[in-house]
Design a protein around this motif. Structure first.
Motif, PDB file in Angstrom:
ATOM      1  N   GLU A 158       2.987   0.739  -4.513  1.00 55.96           N
ATOM      2  CA  GLU A 158       2.408   1.994  -4.043  1.00 55.96           C
ATOM      3  C   GLU A 158       3.301   3.193  -4.386  1.00 55.96           C
ATOM      4  O   GLU A 158       2.798   4.256  -4.773  1.00 55.96           O
ATOM      5  CB  GLU A 158       2.175   1.916  -2.534  1.00 55.96           C
ATOM      6  N   ALA A 159       4.616   2.978  -4.248  1.00 49.32           N
ATOM      7  CA  ALA A 159       5.553   4.082  -4.514  1.00 49.32           C
ATOM      8  C   ALA A 159       5.619   4.425  -6.001  1.00 49.32           C
ATOM      9  O   ALA A 159       5.831   5.581  -6.388  1.00 49.32           O
ATOM     10  CB  ALA A 159       6.938   3.724  -3.996  1.00 49.32           C
ATOM     11  N   ASN A 160       5.458   3.421  -6.844  1.00 51.65           N
ATOM     12  CA  ASN A 160       5.631   3.626  -8.293  1.00 51.65           C
ATOM     13  C   ASN A 160       4.313   3.587  -9.066  1.00 51.65           C
ATOM     14  O   ASN A 160       4.319   3.372 -10.282  1.00 51.65           O
ATOM     15  CB  ASN A 160       6.579   2.557  -8.857  1.00 51.65           C
ATOM     16  N   LEU A 161       3.230   3.795  -8.351  1.00 50.40           N
ATOM     17  CA  LEU A 161       1.924   3.715  -9.022  1.00 50.40           C
ATOM     18  C   LEU A 161       1.859   4.669 -10.220  1.00 50.40           C
ATOM     19  O   LEU A 161       1.525   4.257 -11.335  1.00 50.40           O
ATOM     20  CB  LEU A 161       0.804   4.027  -8.019  1.00 50.40           C
ATOM     21  N   ASN A 162       2.169   5.933  -9.974  1.00 51.25           N
ATOM     22  CA  ASN A 162       2.066   6.919 -11.060  1.00 51.25           C
ATOM     23  C   ASN A 162       3.059   6.615 -12.185  1.00 51.25           C
ATOM     24  O   ASN A 162       2.732   6.737 -13.378  1.00 51.25           O
ATOM     25  CB  ASN A 162       2.310   8.333 -10.524  1.00 51.25           C
ATOM     26  N   SER A 193      -6.027  -1.269 -12.698  1.00 48.41           N
ATOM     27  CA  SER A 193      -5.301  -2.541 -12.779  1.00 48.41           C
ATOM     28  C   SER A 193      -4.218  -2.615 -11.700  1.00 48.41           C
ATOM     29  O   SER A 193      -4.085  -3.629 -10.988  1.00 48.41           O
ATOM     30  CB  SER A 193      -4.678  -2.692 -14.164  1.00 48.41           C
ATOM     31  N   PHE A 194      -3.450  -1.511 -11.558  1.00 54.75           N
ATOM     32  CA  PHE A 194      -2.376  -1.495 -10.555  1.00 54.75           C
ATOM     33  C   PHE A 194      -2.947  -1.452  -9.131  1.00 54.75           C
ATOM     34  O   PHE A 194      -2.403  -2.062  -8.210  1.00 54.75           O
ATOM     35  CB  PHE A 194      -1.434  -0.316 -10.795  1.00 54.75           C
ATOM     36  N   LEU A 195      -4.070  -0.734  -8.919  1.00 53.19           N
ATOM     37  CA  LEU A 195      -4.711  -0.704  -7.606  1.00 53.19           C
ATOM     38  C   LEU A 195      -5.243  -2.090  -7.224  1.00 53.19           C
ATOM     39  O   LEU A 195      -5.181  -2.498  -6.055  1.00 53.19           O
ATOM     40  CB  LEU A 195      -5.846   0.327  -7.587  1.00 53.19           C
ATOM     41  N   SER A 196      -5.767  -2.784  -8.219  1.00 53.48           N
ATOM     42  CA  SER A 196      -6.238  -4.162  -7.975  1.00 53.48           C
ATOM     43  C   SER A 196      -5.081  -5.051  -7.574  1.00 53.48           C
ATOM     44  O   SER A 196      -5.213  -5.919  -6.677  1.00 53.48           O
ATOM     45  CB  SER A 196      -6.910  -4.717  -9.226  1.00 53.48           C
ATOM     46  N   GLU A 197      -3.948  -4.846  -8.250  1.00 54.03           N
ATOM     47  CA  GLU A 197      -2.763  -5.648  -7.918  1.00 54.03           C
ATOM     48  C   GLU A 197      -2.282  -5.336  -6.497  1.00 54.03           C
ATOM     49  O   GLU A 197      -1.886  -6.239  -5.745  1.00 54.03           O
ATOM     50  CB  GLU A 197      -1.646  -5.365  -8.925  1.00 54.03           C
ATOM     51  N   ILE A 198      -2.355  -4.032  -6.083  1.00 45.67           N
ATOM     52  CA  ILE A 198      -1.967  -3.627  -4.728  1.00 45.67           C
ATOM     53  C   ILE A 198      -2.895  -4.297  -3.701  1.00 45.67           C
ATOM     54  O   ILE A 198      -2.458  -4.833  -2.665  1.00 45.67           O
ATOM     55  CB  ILE A 198      -2.011  -2.095  -4.591  1.00 45.67           C
ATOM     56  N   GLU A 199      -4.181  -4.245  -4.005  1.00 50.26           N
ATOM     57  CA  GLU A 199      -5.163  -4.838  -3.104  1.00 50.26           C
ATOM     58  C   GLU A 199      -4.943  -6.349  -2.981  1.00 50.26           C
ATOM     59  O   GLU A 199      -5.071  -6.925  -1.880  1.00 50.26           O
ATOM     60  CB  GLU A 199      -6.574  -4.551  -3.609  1.00 50.26           C
ATOM     61  N   GLU A 200      -4.579  -6.957  -4.090  1.00 46.66           N
ATOM     62  CA  GLU A 200      -4.336  -8.407  -4.092  1.00 46.66           C
ATOM     63  C   GLU A 200      -3.137  -8.751  -3.204  1.00 46.66           C
ATOM     64  O   GLU A 200      -3.164  -9.732  -2.438  1.00 46.66           O
ATOM     65  CB  GLU A 200      -4.088  -8.872  -5.519  1.00 46.66           C
ATOM     66  N   VAL A 201      -2.091  -7.921  -3.269  1.00 44.22           N
ATOM     67  CA  VAL A 201      -0.896  -8.160  -2.437  1.00 44.22           C
ATOM     68  C   VAL A 201      -1.240  -7.953  -0.958  1.00 44.22           C
ATOM     69  O   VAL A 201      -0.784  -8.710  -0.068  1.00 44.22           O
ATOM     70  CB  VAL A 201       0.256  -7.239  -2.877  1.00 44.22           C
ATOM     71  N   LYS A 202      -2.058  -6.911  -0.695  1.00 48.26           N
ATOM     72  CA  LYS A 202      -2.481  -6.667   0.702  1.00 48.26           C
ATOM     73  C   LYS A 202      -3.230  -7.874   1.276  1.00 48.26           C
ATOM     74  O   LYS A 202      -3.010  -8.276   2.434  1.00 48.26           O
ATOM     75  CB  LYS A 202      -3.377  -5.433   0.760  1.00 48.26           C
ATOM     76  N   GLN A 203      -4.106  -8.416   0.468  1.00 50.62           N
ATOM     77  CA  GLN A 203      -4.880  -9.577   0.905  1.00 50.62           C
ATOM     78  C   GLN A 203      -3.971 -10.774   1.183  1.00 50.62           C
ATOM     79  O   GLN A 203      -4.209 -11.546   2.134  1.00 50.62           O
ATOM     80  CB  GLN A 203      -5.937  -9.945  -0.142  1.00 50.62           C
ATOM     81  N   LYS A 204      -2.946 -10.903   0.380  1.00 50.61           N
ATOM     82  CA  LYS A 204      -1.996 -12.007   0.607  1.00 50.61           C
ATOM     83  C   LYS A 204      -1.252 -11.818   1.915  1.00 50.61           C
ATOM     84  O   LYS A 204      -0.947 -12.807   2.634  1.00 50.61           O
ATOM     85  CB  LYS A 204      -1.020 -12.104  -0.555  1.00 50.61           C
ATOM     86  N   LEU A 205      -0.939 -10.558   2.247  1.00 57.38           N
ATOM     87  CA  LEU A 205      -0.253 -10.280   3.505  1.00 57.38           C
ATOM     88  C   LEU A 205      -1.159 -10.610   4.699  1.00 57.38           C
ATOM     89  O   LEU A 205      -0.731 -11.226   5.683  1.00 57.38           O
ATOM     90  CB  LEU A 205       0.147  -8.801   3.573  1.00 57.38           C
ATOM     91  N   ILE A 206      -2.407 -10.193   4.549  1.00 56.90           N
ATOM     92  CA  ILE A 206      -3.367 -10.432   5.627  1.00 56.90           C
ATOM     93  C   ILE A 206      -3.591 -11.929   5.840  1.00 56.90           C
ATOM     94  O   ILE A 206      -3.753 -12.415   6.968  1.00 56.90           O
ATOM     95  CB  ILE A 206      -4.699  -9.723   5.326  1.00 56.90           C
TER      96      ILE A 206
END
Length: 358
Positions: free
Chosen positions: A126-130, A82-95
């Motif tokens: 990314e920093a607080n994933l764990n 879920s958190f990785l998907s959210e990271i990927e979603e933010v990356k896509q928004k940046l791109i």
């Protein structure tokens, strides 16, 4: 069958004592005695039951720990995805942000602000994933740790766990035992009094038995023999028969106790009761408050005979004015005396005594 009034005095004492200490689980004297006899067994049974409970708890804990480990693993994978998907979603928004070249000042500022926001969010994610994953599964992890700790404790300190688990029940059992032990003499006294009552119940229904007879005097009666005043009397059994009254004091003493205990105290008690009761009845007959059929020689007296009944064995000693008997000798002794009152008079005397009694 003899008419019986009141519970035996020792039984009343036992019931009152147990009730005062909030012990209400006994339905008979035999149950109380059985409890005393079986106390060590009952105590051990509680411990055995809790040993089984702790063993079952170990099995249950092992199953629950295993289930929690699976649940933690499953939830951890779910939240990581879920958190990785959210990271990927933010990356896509940046791109997907438009290049700043060719934009006017306002659009460049908006673009800059969005890029900065997304970048900050991405860094945080990314920093607080764990940490975020661990926070999401914290309750399951907490439950797992509690059960691990409990399992380790009862494995390493099984006896302590059993003692802690059974402590409250053991305390209640020991409290019950202490309270009962405080009235041990009354319990055995009640057993003896019951034996006497059962024997006297075999008399015909023209006889009346009053258990735990007590009477107070206002003013007190002067006892010339003892040079003192009698304020009250109490006797285990008062038997009203056509041949007169029988004052019966019961002692449930073993042969060993009989050698060490002194019969002078109950002998004295019966004699004092006889004197006070004889004077009371004589005065009431003379005053007409107690009416019996007249005899042409004058007012009739009510014979009062003194008995001490021992439920096991009796001494060889004889006492003046007091007969010492065993339970098996009781009915023959009472039957030896000839009737002098009618059944109606016997009932009248009994009713009068019942009304007088405290």
């Amino acid at each position: 069958m003899c008419k019986v009034h009141n519970s035996v005095g020792c039984l009343t004492t036992v019931k009152t004592h147990l009730k005062r200490h909030n012990i209400n689980g006994f339905n008979s004297l035999n149950e109380v005695i059985s409890f005393q006899k079986n106390f060590p067994t009952l105590r051990q049974q509680i411990i055995s039951d809790h040993e089984q409970m702790i063993e079952k708890e170990k099995v249950t804990l092992a199953a629950e720990i295993s289930q929690l480990e699976i649940a933690i693993k499953t939830d951890k994978a779910h939240f990581e995805n879920s958190f990785l998907s959210e990271i990927e979603e933010v990356k896509q928004k940046l791109i997907s942000l438009s290049p700043s070249t060719g934009l006017n000042f306002i659009k460049r500022f908006v673009n800059y602000t969005k890029r900065r926001t997304y970048t900050k969010k991405l860094q945080d994610l990314e920093a607080n994933l764990n940490n975020n994953v661990n926070y999401a599964i914290r309750e399951l992890v907490g439950q797992h740790q509690v059960k691990i700790n409990r399992n380790n404790y009862i494995t390493m300190y099984f006896s302590n766990a059993v003692n802690e688990s059974s402590l409250q029940m053991i305390k209640e059992l020991e409290h019950k035992q202490r309270v009962i032990d405080e009235v041990k003499n009354s319990i055995y006294g009640a057993l003896g009094e019951h034996k006497v009552v059962k024997e006297l119940e075999n008399l015909s229904d023209e006889n009346v038995l009053i258990n735990d007879f007590s009477l107070s005097f206002h003013p007190a009666i002067y006892n010339r023999q003892e040079n003192d005043y009698i304020k009250s009397i109490q006797i285990d059994h008062l038997l009203v028969t056509p041949s007169g009254l029988f004052l019966i004091e019961t002692k449930n003493w073993s042969e060993k106790s009989l050698k060490s205990l002194d019969l002078r105290s109950p002998v004295q008690q019966v004699k004092r009761t006889n004197f006070a009761l004889f004077k009371t009845l004589t005065d009431n007959i003379s005053s007409g408050r107690l009416r019996l059929q007249q005899h042409h020689w004058g007012d009739r007296k009510i014979p009062i005979r003194n008995l001490i009944v021992l439920t096991n064995s009796k001494p060889n000693d004889e006492f003046q004015y007091v007969k010492v008997l065993t339970v098996s000798e009781l009915l023959n002794y009472i039957g030896y005396f000839k009737p002098i009152f009618t059944s109606a008079e016997t009932q009248t005397i009994a009713n009068y005594l019942l009304n007088l009694s405290d």
